[in-house]
Design an enzyme around this catalytic site. Structure first.
Site, PDB file in Angstrom:
ATOM      1  N   ASP A 111      -5.544 -29.626 -64.100  1.00  0.00           N
ATOM      2  CA  ASP A 111      -4.628 -30.318 -63.204  1.00  0.00           C
ATOM      3  C   ASP A 111      -3.556 -31.018 -64.044  1.00  0.00           C
ATOM      4  O   ASP A 111      -3.844 -31.632 -65.069  1.00  0.00           O
ATOM      5  CB  ASP A 111      -5.398 -31.344 -62.357  1.00  0.00           C
ATOM      6  CG  ASP A 111      -4.593 -31.821 -61.160  1.00  0.00           C
ATOM      7  OD1 ASP A 111      -4.999 -31.499 -60.017  1.00  0.00           O
ATOM      8  OD2 ASP A 111      -3.559 -32.499 -61.348  1.00  0.00           O
ATOM      9  N   ASN A 124      -9.665 -30.974 -50.697  1.00  0.00           N
ATOM     10  CA  ASN A 124      -8.873 -31.716 -49.719  1.00  0.00           C
ATOM     11  C   ASN A 124      -8.328 -30.716 -48.712  1.00  0.00           C
ATOM     12  O   ASN A 124      -7.755 -29.695 -49.098  1.00  0.00           O
ATOM     13  CB  ASN A 124      -7.719 -32.448 -50.417  1.00  0.00           C
ATOM     14  CG  ASN A 124      -8.227 -33.516 -51.372  1.00  0.00           C
ATOM     15  OD1 ASN A 124      -9.233 -34.160 -51.108  1.00  0.00           O
ATOM     16  ND2 ASN A 124      -7.538 -33.703 -52.485  1.00  0.00           N
ATOM     17  N   GLN A 175      -4.455 -33.166 -48.652  1.00  0.00           N
ATOM     18  CA  GLN A 175      -3.992 -31.965 -49.339  1.00  0.00           C
ATOM     19  C   GLN A 175      -2.482 -32.005 -49.511  1.00  0.00           C
ATOM     20  O   GLN A 175      -1.756 -32.276 -48.549  1.00  0.00           O
ATOM     21  CB  GLN A 175      -4.404 -30.715 -48.534  1.00  0.00           C
ATOM     22  CG  GLN A 175      -4.052 -29.410 -49.242  1.00  0.00           C
ATOM     23  CD  GLN A 175      -4.595 -28.188 -48.509  1.00  0.00           C
ATOM     24  OE1 GLN A 175      -5.198 -28.298 -47.428  1.00  0.00           O
ATOM     25  NE2 GLN A 175      -4.386 -27.020 -49.089  1.00  0.00           N
ATOM     26  N   VAL A 208      -0.866 -29.482 -51.842  1.00  0.00           N
ATOM     27  CA  VAL A 208      -0.427 -28.115 -52.159  1.00  0.00           C
ATOM     28  C   VAL A 208      -1.150 -27.167 -51.204  1.00  0.00           C
ATOM     29  O   VAL A 208      -2.386 -27.130 -51.184  1.00  0.00           O
ATOM     30  CB  VAL A 208      -0.742 -27.749 -53.622  1.00  0.00           C
ATOM     31  CG1 VAL A 208      -0.311 -26.309 -53.908  1.00  0.00           C
ATOM     32  CG2 VAL A 208      -0.051 -28.706 -54.596  1.00  0.00           C
ATOM     33  N   HIS A 268      -7.685 -24.953 -52.994  1.00  0.00           N
ATOM     34  CA  HIS A 268      -8.093 -25.235 -54.367  1.00  0.00           C
ATOM     35  C   HIS A 268      -9.292 -26.161 -54.376  1.00  0.00           C
ATOM     36  O   HIS A 268      -9.419 -27.047 -53.531  1.00  0.00           O
ATOM     37  CB  HIS A 268      -6.944 -25.828 -55.189  1.00  0.00           C
ATOM     38  CG  HIS A 268      -6.238 -26.971 -54.541  1.00  0.00           C
ATOM     39  ND1 HIS A 268      -5.301 -26.788 -53.538  1.00  0.00           N
ATOM     40  CD2 HIS A 268      -6.318 -28.312 -54.737  1.00  0.00           C
ATOM     41  CE1 HIS A 268      -4.850 -27.964 -53.153  1.00  0.00           C
ATOM     42  NE2 HIS A 268      -5.447 -28.911 -53.857  1.00  0.00           N
ATOM     43  N   HIS A 291     -11.137 -28.951 -56.642  1.00  0.00           N
ATOM     44  CA  HIS A 291     -10.997 -29.836 -57.789  1.00  0.00           C
ATOM     45  C   HIS A 291     -12.366 -29.969 -58.466  1.00  0.00           C
ATOM     46  O   HIS A 291     -13.371 -30.224 -57.787  1.00  0.00           O
ATOM     47  CB  HIS A 291     -10.595 -31.252 -57.359  1.00  0.00           C
ATOM     48  CG  HIS A 291      -9.253 -31.373 -56.698  1.00  0.00           C
ATOM     49  ND1 HIS A 291      -8.154 -31.887 -57.349  1.00  0.00           N
ATOM     50  CD2 HIS A 291      -8.845 -31.084 -55.440  1.00  0.00           C
ATOM     51  CE1 HIS A 291      -7.120 -31.916 -56.515  1.00  0.00           C
ATOM     52  NE2 HIS A 291      -7.517 -31.440 -55.349  1.00  0.00           N
TER      53      HIS A 291
HETATM   54  P1  AMP Z   1      -4.344 -31.729 -53.440  1.00  0.00           P
HETATM   55  O1  AMP Z   1      -3.766 -33.113 -53.327  1.00  0.00           O
HETATM   56  O2  AMP Z   1      -5.794 -31.638 -53.140  1.00  0.00           O
HETATM   57  O3  AMP Z   1      -3.518 -30.716 -52.683  1.00  0.00           O
HETATM   58  O4  AMP Z   1      -4.245 -31.363 -54.974  1.00  0.00           O
HETATM   59  C1  AMP Z   1      -3.130 -30.769 -55.562  1.00  0.00           C
HETATM   60  C2  AMP Z   1      -3.282 -30.939 -57.038  1.00  0.00           C
HETATM   61  O5  AMP Z   1      -2.428 -30.045 -57.707  1.00  0.00           O
HETATM   62  C3  AMP Z   1      -2.946 -32.341 -57.548  1.00  0.00           C
HETATM   63  O6  AMP Z   1      -4.074 -32.907 -58.184  1.00  0.00           O
HETATM   64  C4  AMP Z   1      -1.788 -32.090 -58.518  1.00  0.00           C
HETATM   65  O7  AMP Z   1      -1.816 -32.941 -59.636  1.00  0.00           O
HETATM   66  C5  AMP Z   1      -2.000 -30.633 -58.887  1.00  0.00           C
HETATM   67  N1  AMP Z   1      -0.826 -29.922 -59.334  1.00  0.00           N
HETATM   68  C6  AMP Z   1       0.372 -29.854 -58.722  1.00  0.00           C
HETATM   69  N2  AMP Z   1       1.209 -29.061 -59.409  1.00  0.00           N
HETATM   70  C7  AMP Z   1       0.517 -28.603 -60.484  1.00  0.00           C
HETATM   71  C8  AMP Z   1       0.831 -27.729 -61.569  1.00  0.00           C
HETATM   72  N3  AMP Z   1       2.039 -27.167 -61.708  1.00  0.00           N
HETATM   73  N4  AMP Z   1      -0.134 -27.490 -62.483  1.00  0.00           N
HETATM   74  C9  AMP Z   1      -1.362 -28.053 -62.360  1.00  0.00           C
HETATM   75  N5  AMP Z   1      -1.714 -28.868 -61.357  1.00  0.00           N
HETATM   76  C10 AMP Z   1      -0.780 -29.139 -60.434  1.00  0.00           C
END
Ligand code: AMP
Length: 113
Positions: free
Chosen positions: A30, A86, A93, A95, A99, A101
């Site tokens: 991450d 999430n 969430q 993204v 995914h 974590h």
């Molecule tokens: P969520 O909030 O569960 O959607 O988690 C999205 C995660 O993606 C967050 O912990 C971000 O820090 C991570 N994230 C976003 N962009 C990138 C990236 N380019 N490379 C690695 N992690 C990322």
């Protein structure tokens, strides 16, 4: 499904610290770690969120969990770790590409925020 930054990571169009890859999934660090070890495991197939999975995805979901175990072992998380998914707005969430974590390397607390 709308394109996300994770699809670009799958296609290697943007860099990521990739720890594991096979034909179904990818694991990478991450970019904004919330623990000493913070890894994301994603399916290559762009499923937006957990609530979108269907019966046909059951093998893929099992594979993602087995990948969590494999990567956690690879990272030496012998004392344990937390796995978080999430889901959607209220789940936090940000993204819209499914995914998992993996958080480890410190004592986790409960309840989460
Ligand atoms: P969520 O909030 O569960 O959607 O988690 C999205 C995660 O993606 C967050 O912990 C971000 O820090 C991570 N994230 C976003 N962009 C990138 C990236 N380019 N490379 C690695 N992690 C990322």
């Amino acid at each position: 499904m709308a394109e996300t930054i994770f699809s670009k990571i799958v296609r290697k169009e943007i860099p990521a610290d990739i720890l594991y890859e096979d034909n179904l999934c990818l694991a990478f660090r991450d970019i904004n770690p919330q623990a000493p070890v913070h890894i994301l495991v994603i399916p290559k197939e762009p499923i937006a969120k957990l609530s979108d999975i269907e019966s046909k995805d059951h093998a893929l979901m099992g594979h993602l969990l087995l990948t969590v175990k494999r990567v956690a072992e690879q990272e030496g998380l012998t004392n344990g770790y937390r796995v978080v998914i999430n889901c959607n707005h209220d789940g936090g969430q940000t993204v819209d590409h499914l995914h998992l974590h993996i958080l480890g390397g410190r004592q986790m607390t409960w309840p989460p925020g």
